[in-house]
Design an enzyme around this catalytic site. Sequence first.
Site, mmCIF file in Angstrom:
data_model
loop_
_atom_site.group_PDB
_atom_site.id
_atom_site.type_symbol
_atom_site.label_atom_id
_atom_site.label_comp_id
_atom_site.label_asym_id
_atom_site.label_seq_id
_atom_site.Cartn_x
_atom_site.Cartn_y
_atom_site.Cartn_z
ATOM 1 N N SER A 141 16.159 -2.301 -13.381
ATOM 2 C CA SER A 141 16.785 -1.240 -12.604
ATOM 3 C C SER A 141 15.780 -0.109 -12.437
ATOM 4 O O SER A 141 15.120 0.289 -13.407
ATOM 5 C CB SER A 141 18.039 -0.727 -13.311
ATOM 6 O OG SER A 141 18.630 0.334 -12.576
ATOM 7 N N HIS B 63 12.681 9.372 -7.982
ATOM 8 C CA HIS B 63 12.969 10.702 -7.459
ATOM 9 C C HIS B 63 11.644 11.367 -7.072
ATOM 10 O O HIS B 63 10.884 11.823 -7.931
ATOM 11 C CB HIS B 63 13.676 11.553 -8.521
ATOM 12 C CG HIS B 63 15.072 11.111 -8.822
ATOM 13 N ND1 HIS B 63 16.095 11.213 -7.898
ATOM 14 C CD2 HIS B 63 15.617 10.564 -9.942
ATOM 15 C CE1 HIS B 63 17.222 10.756 -8.444
ATOM 16 N NE2 HIS B 63 16.952 10.355 -9.672
ATOM 17 N N HIS C 211 16.619 3.494 -4.950
ATOM 18 C CA HIS C 211 17.215 2.771 -6.080
ATOM 19 C C HIS C 211 17.182 1.279 -5.780
ATOM 20 O O HIS C 211 17.385 0.849 -4.640
ATOM 21 C CB HIS C 211 18.668 3.227 -6.283
ATOM 22 C CG HIS C 211 19.501 2.261 -7.063
ATOM 23 N ND1 HIS C 211 20.397 1.398 -6.451
ATOM 24 C CD2 HIS C 211 19.558 1.992 -8.386
ATOM 25 C CE1 HIS C 211 20.975 0.668 -7.373
ATOM 26 N NE2 HIS C 211 20.493 0.996 -8.550
#
Length: 298
Positions: A90, A94, A104
């Site tokens: 995962s 940013h 993401h």
Amino acid sequence: MNAAAVREFLLALQEAIVARLSALDGKPFLRDEWSRPEGGGGITRLLEAGGVFERAGVNFSRVLGRNLPPSATANRPELAGRSFEAMGVSLVLHPRNPYVPTAHMNVRFLLAEKSGAEAVWWFGGGMDLTPYYGFAEDAQHFHRCCRDALAPFGPDCYSRSKQWCDEYFYLKHRQEPRGIGGIFFDDLSEPDFATCFALAKSVGGRFLPAYLPIIERRKELPYGERERAFQAYRRGRYVEFNLVYDRGTLFGLQSGGRTESILMSLPPQATWRYDWRPEPGSPEEKLYTEFLVAKEWV
């Protein structure tokens, strides 16, 4: 079904992504390997205060447990009480420049077993984009890559996964999308393991081609305090979604995962303003009127 092959793929995917992002940013990723007393562990790779990224996290985790947590059995109550093995990569990126969107991606695999019963497994994952200032060419490029990732798996695979993503990454209490979407899939176990694994690999492999060209186009654009303030405000929406709705965050916390690694998805800075509205005709309003709406980008 071959869980070991999935683990090998996920570890290689993490390393490949970290290497490319580190080369782009100019700063190395921290490597933090951890273990879980109940079983399993993971490798957290984190970059903070970089040249391009304020925070970039790329995590691998493999969690073992005796009972599936509620977030995993909410849609499959018949699986309650099974032991499980859950693994995945995962990432949340940013960027520093407000003209570069947050990104993401995750790919995950879950195996649930019970003595005397057939093993149950499935894949999940996807990728999505959260811009602060919208550019149509960026949205179109990202969705083209998403479409191409799923093209080998059926003519309607992209459209179904895009719709699922639009519906999933939606803040119901705000009545607005988190971003411009992408693709999302979960509980994928049909038609067979080989096909589902190939789909997961295709999604993971398409992330960098989908995101890196957007970074290159936008990372040098000049910005000031206004753009940074709006970025921090919109990051607050990201925080709200991850803490209220995100299944991966809930699964990690409910299964006793490592909190520091789970919450690395949150931005380093975010703000909340009371009943704020963008100025009519402003670039900030354009994000709401032209990008935070479900539409066909390709």
